[in-house]
Design an enzyme around this catalytic site. Structure first.
Site, PDB file in Angstrom:
ATOM      1  N   ARG A 101       4.999 -27.537  37.372  1.00  0.00           N
ATOM      2  CA  ARG A 101       5.824 -28.155  36.404  1.00  0.00           C
ATOM      3  C   ARG A 101       7.077 -27.175  36.074  1.00  0.00           C
ATOM      4  O   ARG A 101       6.870 -26.123  35.948  1.00  0.00           O
ATOM      5  CB  ARG A 101       4.809 -28.130  35.051  1.00  0.00           C
ATOM      6  CG  ARG A 101       5.735 -29.062  33.797  1.00  0.00           C
ATOM      7  CD  ARG A 101       4.601 -29.272  32.831  1.00  0.00           C
ATOM      8  NE  ARG A 101       5.125 -29.794  31.736  1.00  0.00           N
ATOM      9  CZ  ARG A 101       4.254 -30.478  30.766  1.00  0.00           C
ATOM     10  NH1 ARG A 101       3.090 -30.452  30.762  1.00  0.00           N
ATOM     11  NH2 ARG A 101       4.808 -30.551  29.687  1.00  0.00           N
ATOM     12  N   ARG A 107       5.330 -33.841  31.370  1.00  0.00           N
ATOM     13  CA  ARG A 107       3.844 -33.929  31.784  1.00  0.00           C
ATOM     14  C   ARG A 107       3.827 -35.013  32.613  1.00  0.00           C
ATOM     15  O   ARG A 107       3.167 -35.082  33.892  1.00  0.00           O
ATOM     16  CB  ARG A 107       2.661 -33.872  30.785  1.00  0.00           C
ATOM     17  CG  ARG A 107       1.582 -33.844  31.129  1.00  0.00           C
ATOM     18  CD  ARG A 107       0.555 -34.443  30.264  1.00  0.00           C
ATOM     19  NE  ARG A 107       0.760 -35.672  29.695  1.00  0.00           N
ATOM     20  CZ  ARG A 107       0.047 -36.574  29.233  1.00  0.00           C
ATOM     21  NH1 ARG A 107      -0.942 -36.125  28.555  1.00  0.00           N
ATOM     22  NH2 ARG A 107       0.425 -37.738  28.920  1.00  0.00           N
ATOM     23  N   HIS A 194     -10.635 -30.769  33.605  1.00  0.00           N
ATOM     24  CA  HIS A 194      -9.941 -29.430  33.749  1.00  0.00           C
ATOM     25  C   HIS A 194      -8.844 -29.298  32.806  1.00  0.00           C
ATOM     26  O   HIS A 194      -7.751 -30.099  32.921  1.00  0.00           O
ATOM     27  CB  HIS A 194      -9.461 -29.197  35.007  1.00  0.00           C
ATOM     28  CG  HIS A 194      -9.335 -27.929  35.199  1.00  0.00           C
ATOM     29  ND1 HIS A 194      -9.797 -26.948  35.092  1.00  0.00           N
ATOM     30  CD2 HIS A 194      -7.946 -27.562  35.935  1.00  0.00           C
ATOM     31  CE1 HIS A 194      -8.957 -25.691  35.400  1.00  0.00           C
ATOM     32  NE2 HIS A 194      -8.048 -26.069  36.317  1.00  0.00           N
TER      33      HIS A 194
HETATM   34  P1  NAD Z   1       2.371 -23.056  44.906  1.00  0.00           P
HETATM   35  O1  NAD Z   1       3.377 -23.801  44.341  1.00  0.00           O
HETATM   36  O2  NAD Z   1       2.217 -21.773  45.231  1.00  0.00           O
HETATM   37  O3  NAD Z   1       1.852 -24.083  46.120  1.00  0.00           O
HETATM   38  C1  NAD Z   1       1.804 -25.442  46.298  1.00  0.00           C
HETATM   39  C2  NAD Z   1       2.417 -25.860  47.785  1.00  0.00           C
HETATM   40  O4  NAD Z   1       2.502 -27.344  47.899  1.00  0.00           O
HETATM   41  C3  NAD Z   1       3.764 -25.191  48.251  1.00  0.00           C
HETATM   42  O5  NAD Z   1       3.998 -24.545  49.181  1.00  0.00           O
HETATM   43  C4  NAD Z   1       4.670 -26.747  48.096  1.00  0.00           C
HETATM   44  O6  NAD Z   1       5.430 -26.542  49.300  1.00  0.00           O
HETATM   45  C5  NAD Z   1       3.516 -27.570  48.770  1.00  0.00           C
HETATM   46  N1  NAD Z   1       3.651 -29.048  48.648  1.00  0.00           N
HETATM   47  C6  NAD Z   1       4.404 -29.733  47.633  1.00  0.00           C
HETATM   48  N2  NAD Z   1       4.796 -30.931  48.025  1.00  0.00           N
HETATM   49  C7  NAD Z   1       3.988 -30.975  49.158  1.00  0.00           C
HETATM   50  C8  NAD Z   1       3.831 -32.046  50.049  1.00  0.00           C
HETATM   51  N3  NAD Z   1       4.375 -33.481  49.891  1.00  0.00           N
HETATM   52  N4  NAD Z   1       3.180 -31.936  51.250  1.00  0.00           N
HETATM   53  C9  NAD Z   1       2.603 -30.670  51.692  1.00  0.00           C
HETATM   54  N5  NAD Z   1       2.685 -29.799  50.760  1.00  0.00           N
HETATM   55  C10 NAD Z   1       3.402 -29.811  49.597  1.00  0.00           C
HETATM   56  O7  NAD Z   1       0.975 -23.673  43.928  1.00  0.00           O
HETATM   57  P2  NAD Z   1      -0.479 -23.064  43.958  1.00  0.00           P
HETATM   58  O8  NAD Z   1      -0.734 -21.919  43.039  1.00  0.00           O
HETATM   59  O9  NAD Z   1      -0.775 -22.852  45.321  1.00  0.00           O
HETATM   60  O10 NAD Z   1      -1.297 -24.338  43.151  1.00  0.00           O
HETATM   61  C11 NAD Z   1      -1.404 -25.382  43.893  1.00  0.00           C
HETATM   62  C12 NAD Z   1      -1.819 -26.576  42.971  1.00  0.00           C
HETATM   63  O11 NAD Z   1      -3.150 -26.017  42.670  1.00  0.00           O
HETATM   64  C13 NAD Z   1      -1.241 -26.678  41.893  1.00  0.00           C
HETATM   65  O12 NAD Z   1      -1.167 -28.058  41.415  1.00  0.00           O
HETATM   66  C14 NAD Z   1      -1.755 -25.808  40.853  1.00  0.00           C
HETATM   67  O13 NAD Z   1      -1.627 -26.549  39.365  1.00  0.00           O
HETATM   68  C15 NAD Z   1      -3.405 -26.216  41.202  1.00  0.00           C
HETATM   69  N6  NAD Z   1      -4.305 -25.227  40.854  1.00  0.00           N
HETATM   70  C16 NAD Z   1      -5.693 -25.971  40.270  1.00  0.00           C
HETATM   71  C17 NAD Z   1      -6.505 -25.155  39.940  1.00  0.00           C
HETATM   72  C18 NAD Z   1      -8.047 -25.836  39.818  1.00  0.00           C
HETATM   73  O14 NAD Z   1      -8.747 -25.318  38.882  1.00  0.00           O
HETATM   74  N7  NAD Z   1      -8.230 -27.206  40.017  1.00  0.00           N
HETATM   75  C19 NAD Z   1      -6.362 -23.791  40.258  1.00  0.00           C
HETATM   76  C20 NAD Z   1      -5.089 -23.460  40.360  1.00  0.00           C
HETATM   77  C21 NAD Z   1      -4.352 -24.014  40.723  1.00  0.00           C
END
Ligand code: NAD
Length: 336
Positions: A101, A107, A194
């Site tokens: 975000r 959101r 979550h």
């Molecule tokens: P990050 O920003 O480090 O990585 C996200 C990656 O996705 C980036 O490298 C970006 O280039 C890539 N991306 C964006 N659009 C894309 C597409 N169309 N095709 C392929 N790749 C694409 O973020 P992060 O810290 O790795 O977190 C990733 C996701 O996981 C976020 O949505 C975060 O909120 C979520 N998350 C969820 C939990 C959970 O408990 N479910 C925990 C931690 C993070």
């Protein structure tokens, strides 16, 4: 000179080399650290994918992890890239792709943006890995798991979201710290969506089999429950940029391991409910049995009326996001 056909021959028959291939979509913090954890276990080859603009990053991280192999003693093959076709042959896919975000982003904007990502990769998974099991990590988790479920059209046993393993790991570490005991002897139970409406269940959380309410007074339990529900935000506030990824990737690994090794573990996962826990057609976190077939069973426990109310509240929060997705889809903004 060593020759593969010779060393691969056992008792006259050629032994087939069976190795899992795991795709990780999104080579950011969670994706790359998940790739590293899987590689270090040495039980699957890994393909790490991102958007074309970040293809070099995906390839570079894959190569970097591969080059740790000689030091740490693993033979995992890794490749990076951005092509959907690289998912070909994957039997398990972890989706971490998405936008964080950004300042000024609502959101709802985040929901429809990440919904588009699920639509894009869901279609690719359906085309190139039609038998794969998919673990969604991207937030907002339950809604994105639902988007992936619709985009792939896979049976519900093959699409799940990771959140409960992480939320209960956080609760376990807070309980262990509070009591001064090893985390190994602590189990914790978290239900629901979550987010801050998640439903930690102290009465089903135990230390060496003893229920938490017998070990801690209500105030101390309430503090643990509140800290668990805000566990993600606590890390974001400390990091300032980005969110947690060590515990999230460890949690994904536990789910991957349960399926690759057919462990039949009971783990909390976000799954498509079809009447269980009084909910229908919505992804929510509940305990499931995870094995080689994916979600092999949804484990239903009886809830008190207060617990059921909390779960219903959590479901309403997820339902609001689904409504945003439906509107986005209808307006065409959610389409890939
Ligand atoms: P990050 O920003 O480090 O990585 C996200 C990656 O996705 C980036 O490298 C970006 O280039 C890539 N991306 C964006 N659009 C894309 C597409 N169309 N095709 C392929 N790749 C694409 O973020 P992060 O810290 O790795 O977190 C990733 C996701 O996981 C976020 O949505 C975060 O909120 C979520 N998350 C969820 C939990 C959970 O408990 N479910 C925990 C931690 C993070």
């Amino acid at each position: 000179m060593l020759c593969w056909p010779v060393i691969n021959r056992v008792g006259g028959a050629r032994r087939k080399r069976v190795r899992h291939k795991i795709g990780i979509v999104g080579a950011g913090n969670v994706g790359a650290s998940t790739a590293q954890r899987i590689a270090e276990r040495n039980y699957a080859d890994v393909v790490l994918l991102d958007i074309p603009e970040a293809e070099g990053v995906a390839r570079g991280k894959a190569l970097d992890i591969q080059e740790s192999g000689p030091v740490l003693g693993y033979d995992t093959q890794l490749e990076g890239g951005s092509s959907h076709a690289q998912l070909d042959g994957c039997d398990l896919i972890v989706v971490t792709a998405g936008m964080p975000r950004k300042p000024g982003m609502s959101r709802d904007d985040l929901v429809t943006t990440n919904q588009r990502v699920m639509n894009e990769w869901g279609a690719a998974i359906k085309e190139y890995a039609p038998e794969a099991i998919v673990i969604v990590v991207t937030n907002p988790l339950d809604a994105m798991a639902q988007a992936m479920f619709h985009a792939t059209g896979f049976p519900r046993r093959r699409v799940m979201g990771m959140a409960g393993v992480l939320d209960s790991a956080r609760m376990r570490s807070f309980i262990a710290a509070e009591l001064g005991v090893s985390v190994v002897d602590v189990s914790a139970f978290v239900l629901g969506g979550h987010g801050d409406t998640m439903v930690p269940l102290p009465r089903c959380s135990t230390v060496a089999g003893v229920p938490l309410p017998e070990l801690l007074d209500q105030d101390r339990i309430a503090r643990i429950v509140e800290r668990t529900a805000n566990g993600g935000a606590e890390i974001v506030n400390l990091l300032k940029t980005g969110s947690a990824y060590y515990a999230p990737s460890a949690s994904v690994l536990a789910m991957v391991e349960a399926m690759v090794l057919d462990q039949k573990r009971i783990l909390p996962c976000s799954v498509h409910l079809e009447g269980e826990y009084g909910h229908n057609g919505i992804f929510l976190g509940v305990p499931v049995r995870l094995g080689a077939q994916g979600v092999e069973e949804i484990v239903e426990i009886e809830l008190s009326s207060q617990e059921q109310e909390s779960l219903d509240r959590s479901a309403s929060a997820v339902e609001e996001l689904l409504e945003v997705m439906r509107r986005g889809q209808a307006a065409g903004s959610g389409a890939s």
